[in-house]
Design a protein around this motif. Sequence first.
Motif, PDB file in Angstrom:
ATOM      1  N   ASN A 182      42.169  36.656  35.827  1.00 47.17           N
ATOM      2  CA  ASN A 182      43.106  37.415  36.636  1.00 47.17           C
ATOM      3  C   ASN A 182      43.731  36.570  37.740  1.00 47.17           C
ATOM      4  O   ASN A 182      43.247  35.481  38.078  1.00 47.17           O
ATOM      5  N   THR A 211      38.129  39.423  38.754  1.00 49.28           N
ATOM      6  CA  THR A 211      37.971  39.139  37.323  1.00 49.28           C
ATOM      7  C   THR A 211      36.594  39.563  36.813  1.00 49.28           C
ATOM      8  O   THR A 211      36.444  39.950  35.663  1.00 49.28           O
ATOM      9  N   LEU A 221      42.894  44.446  37.070  1.00 43.42           N
ATOM     10  CA  LEU A 221      41.806  44.046  37.968  1.00 43.42           C
ATOM     11  C   LEU A 221      40.560  44.835  37.609  1.00 43.42           C
ATOM     12  O   LEU A 221      40.634  45.897  36.993  1.00 43.42           O
ATOM     13  N   ALA A 249      47.210  38.952  33.222  1.00 46.45           N
ATOM     14  CA  ALA A 249      47.066  39.240  34.656  1.00 46.45           C
ATOM     15  C   ALA A 249      47.640  40.576  35.085  1.00 46.45           C
ATOM     16  O   ALA A 249      47.998  40.745  36.246  1.00 46.45           O
ATOM     17  N   TYR A 287      44.916  48.653  34.723  1.00 44.17           N
ATOM     18  CA  TYR A 287      46.045  47.824  34.316  1.00 44.17           C
ATOM     19  C   TYR A 287      47.273  48.708  34.167  1.00 44.17           C
ATOM     20  O   TYR A 287      47.175  49.934  34.081  1.00 44.17           O
TER      21      TYR A 287
END
Length: 371
Positions: A29, A35, A80, A77, A89
């Motif tokens: 991330n 991450t 989280l 990315a 996401y």
Amino acid sequence: MLTIRSFKDPHTGVSIHALGKAGANTGHNYFTAMTWLSDSRRLVLYTDIDETKMSVCVAADLQSGTAETVVERVEWARGLVSPQDRFYYYEGPLIHEYDLRTGASRTVCTLAEDAVVYGPLSITNDGRTMGIYWREGDAWVIGTVDTETGSLTEAARPSFAEPYPVANHAMVNPEDGRLVFFAHEGKTEHIPDRIYMADAVGGQIRSGHRQARLDTGAHVEYVGHEMWAPNGEHLYFVKYPQSPLKPTGIYRVHKVTGEAEFVNGDYAYWHVSLSPDGRWAVADTIESGETSKIVLIDLRDRSSRLLCEQPMWAEHPGHPHPSFSPDSRKISFTFADENRHLWVGVIERTADSEAADESGRRIEAKQGEER
């Protein structure tokens, strides 16, 4: 299944354990978005990243290399991991949740049909409030989301003038879900008002840090890549090496006063991330070629230790973006292998700090002999 590689950095002797796939690209991330899962053993990674940054999102075990699919297809990315082990996401106007403990999934909220959410996402320590920003037509909007109810609160609609109209990088304060940092985006040498704070309840917007100018009005502090300290008291950022006003390096500003405090300038820093225990910072650096150093900073005495220097890509998703595990003992970062494919490296902070110290002593001894 991911491959686990172990090797020592040739510059410092620090041990690096890496997760990835031969011939494929794997990343973690963004540095402001967690991450790791709460066990500090498993990580949510993006693997098989293609040229459009689309990937398979997996929860990988650092010890065994086993990987369970979290999202079949998602852009690198976009998510989280919360302290409660929920992966959040976004996709267009939707924000989703995947429970990494139970496998349950749901849509947290849906924004207006024409809205597009951007990252990175951020979340409070209690997992209740998420900081987000999105675009509606030509408008950039800063807001928060209640992760339990899906209730959306609009905190600000900044209206920055062209050629830099973008407001982004919204990050909710970890301990205060009402306070949201956001950035005036653009070339930092042209942005004299980068850091802003928004009150998600009262709707007030204020400068979070007044960047210095000369008497002529010339802008002399080029800053960016902000991240909240875990206790929410300070916002850390980097004053980039090309800034005319010295010293450059890592700074922090108080959440209320906006007063800037110098932390460390030993290297040409790029991104800076804070450990959950508040004791450490880790940063990558800007170098002349396609390599980057990973540097550990002790926030008690503000000293630095070089951990490694590894190849990277000059563009996303190949920036190192180092960050910590929840127990503050591991540092993950993205690097490129000998064939320019991306892997996620992990350094154990305690053991490798000692290795880095020994390497530093060898270098100092050699320099003393040369003198």
